[in-house]
Design a protein around this motif. Structure first.
Motif, PDB file in Angstrom:
ATOM      1  N   ASN A  70     -50.833  -5.724  87.816  1.00 54.71           N
ATOM      2  CA  ASN A  70     -51.669  -4.882  88.677  1.00 54.71           C
ATOM      3  C   ASN A  70     -50.893  -4.510  89.924  1.00 54.71           C
ATOM      4  O   ASN A  70     -50.327  -5.375  90.585  1.00 54.71           O
ATOM      5  CB  ASN A  70     -52.957  -5.621  89.048  1.00 54.71           C
ATOM      6  CG  ASN A  70     -53.850  -4.815  89.993  1.00 54.71           C
ATOM      7  OD1 ASN A  70     -54.401  -5.346  90.935  1.00 54.71           O
ATOM      8  ND2 ASN A  70     -53.994  -3.528  89.739  1.00 54.71           N
ATOM      9  N   THR A  71     -50.869  -3.224  90.243  1.00 52.80           N
ATOM     10  CA  THR A  71     -50.135  -2.788  91.422  1.00 52.80           C
ATOM     11  C   THR A  71     -50.814  -1.588  92.064  1.00 52.80           C
ATOM     12  O   THR A  71     -51.642  -0.911  91.438  1.00 52.80           O
ATOM     13  CB  THR A  71     -48.675  -2.424  91.061  1.00 52.80           C
ATOM     14  OG1 THR A  71     -47.938  -2.167  92.254  1.00 52.80           O
ATOM     15  CG2 THR A  71     -48.627  -1.192  90.173  1.00 52.80           C
ATOM     16  N   LEU A 105     -46.867  -2.952  95.408  1.00 51.40           N
ATOM     17  CA  LEU A 105     -47.222  -4.343  95.658  1.00 51.40           C
ATOM     18  C   LEU A 105     -48.356  -4.784  94.739  1.00 51.40           C
ATOM     19  O   LEU A 105     -49.141  -3.976  94.255  1.00 51.40           O
ATOM     20  CB  LEU A 105     -47.656  -4.528  97.117  1.00 51.40           C
ATOM     21  CG  LEU A 105     -46.605  -4.178  98.181  1.00 51.40           C
ATOM     22  CD1 LEU A 105     -47.217  -4.311  99.566  1.00 51.40           C
ATOM     23  CD2 LEU A 105     -45.374  -5.068  98.042  1.00 51.40           C
ATOM     24  N   ILE A 106     -48.443  -6.099  94.503  1.00 54.65           N
ATOM     25  CA  ILE A 106     -49.561  -6.637  93.723  1.00 54.65           C
ATOM     26  C   ILE A 106     -50.861  -6.305  94.433  1.00 54.65           C
ATOM     27  O   ILE A 106     -51.013  -6.508  95.631  1.00 54.65           O
ATOM     28  CB  ILE A 106     -49.417  -8.154  93.549  1.00 54.65           C
ATOM     29  CG1 ILE A 106     -48.183  -8.473  92.701  1.00 54.65           C
ATOM     30  CG2 ILE A 106     -50.661  -8.737  92.895  1.00 54.65           C
ATOM     31  CD1 ILE A 106     -47.902  -9.944  92.569  1.00 54.65           C
ATOM     32  N   SER A 107     -51.829  -5.790  93.678  1.00 54.24           N
ATOM     33  CA  SER A 107     -53.099  -5.383  94.264  1.00 54.24           C
ATOM     34  C   SER A 107     -54.158  -6.459  94.045  1.00 54.24           C
ATOM     35  O   SER A 107     -53.852  -7.590  93.669  1.00 54.24           O
ATOM     36  CB  SER A 107     -53.527  -4.040  93.668  1.00 54.24           C
ATOM     37  OG  SER A 107     -54.619  -3.509  94.394  1.00 54.24           O
ATOM     38  N   ILE A 134     -53.151   7.917  91.134  1.00 55.78           N
ATOM     39  CA  ILE A 134     -52.928   6.568  90.609  1.00 55.78           C
ATOM     40  C   ILE A 134     -52.672   5.606  91.769  1.00 55.78           C
ATOM     41  O   ILE A 134     -51.534   5.371  92.181  1.00 55.78           O
ATOM     42  CB  ILE A 134     -51.745   6.541  89.622  1.00 55.78           C
ATOM     43  CG1 ILE A 134     -51.977   7.554  88.505  1.00 55.78           C
ATOM     44  CG2 ILE A 134     -51.565   5.150  89.045  1.00 55.78           C
ATOM     45  CD1 ILE A 134     -53.173   7.247  87.643  1.00 55.78           C
ATOM     46  N   SER A 135     -53.756   5.070  92.349  1.00 55.37           N
ATOM     47  CA  SER A 135     -53.613   4.131  93.450  1.00 55.37           C
ATOM     48  C   SER A 135     -53.495   2.703  92.935  1.00 55.37           C
ATOM     49  O   SER A 135     -52.666   1.931  93.409  1.00 55.37           O
ATOM     50  CB  SER A 135     -54.803   4.241  94.404  1.00 55.37           C
ATOM     51  OG  SER A 135     -56.014   4.093  93.694  1.00 55.37           O
ATOM     52  N   ASP A 136     -54.330   2.320  91.995  1.00 55.67           N
ATOM     53  CA  ASP A 136     -54.262   0.999  91.374  1.00 55.67           C
ATOM     54  C   ASP A 136     -54.178   1.160  89.860  1.00 55.67           C
ATOM     55  O   ASP A 136     -54.962   1.913  89.280  1.00 55.67           O
ATOM     56  CB  ASP A 136     -55.514   0.166  91.705  1.00 55.67           C
ATOM     57  CG  ASP A 136     -55.340  -0.624  92.994  1.00 55.67           C
ATOM     58  OD1 ASP A 136     -54.488  -0.238  93.796  1.00 55.67           O
ATOM     59  OD2 ASP A 136     -56.062  -1.623  93.169  1.00 55.67           O
ATOM     60  N   VAL A 137     -53.227   0.475  89.238  1.00 54.54           N
ATOM     61  CA  VAL A 137     -53.142   0.471  87.782  1.00 54.54           C
ATOM     62  C   VAL A 137     -53.076  -0.973  87.309  1.00 54.54           C
ATOM     63  O   VAL A 137     -52.588  -1.859  88.017  1.00 54.54           O
ATOM     64  CB  VAL A 137     -51.911   1.249  87.271  1.00 54.54           C
ATOM     65  CG1 VAL A 137     -52.011   2.708  87.663  1.00 54.54           C
ATOM     66  CG2 VAL A 137     -50.617   0.643  87.803  1.00 54.54           C
TER      67      VAL A 137
END
Length: 225
Positions: A116-117, A122-124, A186-189
């Protein structure tokens, strides 16, 4: 559970005793249900995990299933390319029902990976949510987050189900992969996978009780037809 069959020479029955519980390495289709899809795809798929690099310079999914299990398949989110991942919504993977009342101290075990980033790399704050569903009511067990930046690795997880719910005749395990964000940006994937799934009686090695001798061949799947 006992299975009985005629011996090879037909003179006496051959009895094979199976440990009570449920085990699935996902090499066969035993009735798991995948629901939902996100803006960027990401639906749970049963298959041979494929490494996928969306342009980060490294894969954000595992390149194979768990070492040591039967076959080469697992359940993974968006096992395709070029864009097939969890974004701006959630997808669910639901196990077949099992009777938890046959256990005294049931343990849920499985292996999973999570990536997840956010846009900064960075890790989200998203993860893989583990739930128990009983008669339509879900109880959260855990949220599994990435173990670090870069390509995710398979990790083992174990939970005593009595710590979360009372045993029921029809119980299901639900894995929810969800990522925040706004469609078209694409903010969080997120990508995730599940393999080597087991529900069984807890075995306390400290009691000194000798375990049954393991036969050289394994019966699979368990339960079997």
């Amino acid at each position: 559970e006992l299975m009985e069959a005629e011996s090879l020479n037909g003179s006496s029955p051959l009895v094979v005793e199976l440990e009570q519980g449920y085990e699935d390495d996902f090499e066969l289709d035993l009735g798991w249900v995948s629901t939902g899809a996100t803006w960027a795809g990401g639906a749970w798929e049963q298959g041979n995990p494929q490494p996928f690099d969306p342009g980060y310079g490294y894969p954000i999914t595992a390149a194979s299933d768990v070492d040591g299990d039967i076959g080469t398949q697992a359940y993974v989110t968006g096992n395709g390319s070029p864009i097939d991942l969890v974004h701006a919504d959630a997808v669910r993977l639901i196990s077949p029902a099992f009777d938890g009342r046959i256990f005294t101290d049931p343990v849920l075990q499985f292996s999973a990976f999570v990536f997840n980033t956010d846009t900064s790399g960075l890790i989200s704050n998203d993860g893989l949510v583990v739930q128990i569903n009983i008669s339509g009511t879900t109880t959260p067990i855990d949220t599994i987050y990435p173990d670090g930046p870069g390509t995710p690795t398979w990790r083992e997880f174990s939970y005593h189900l009595n710590d979360f719910v009372s045993m029921d005749a029809e119980m299901k395990v639900v894995f929810v992969a969800e990522a925040d964000g706004t469609p078209f940006f694409i903010s969080d994937v997120l990508e995730a996978g599940v393999d080597a799934f087991v529900v069984k009686e807890f075995e306390d090695s400290s009691t000194g009780i000798e375990e049954p001798t393991v036969i050289t061949e394994r019966v699979f799947p368990n339960p079997a037809q």
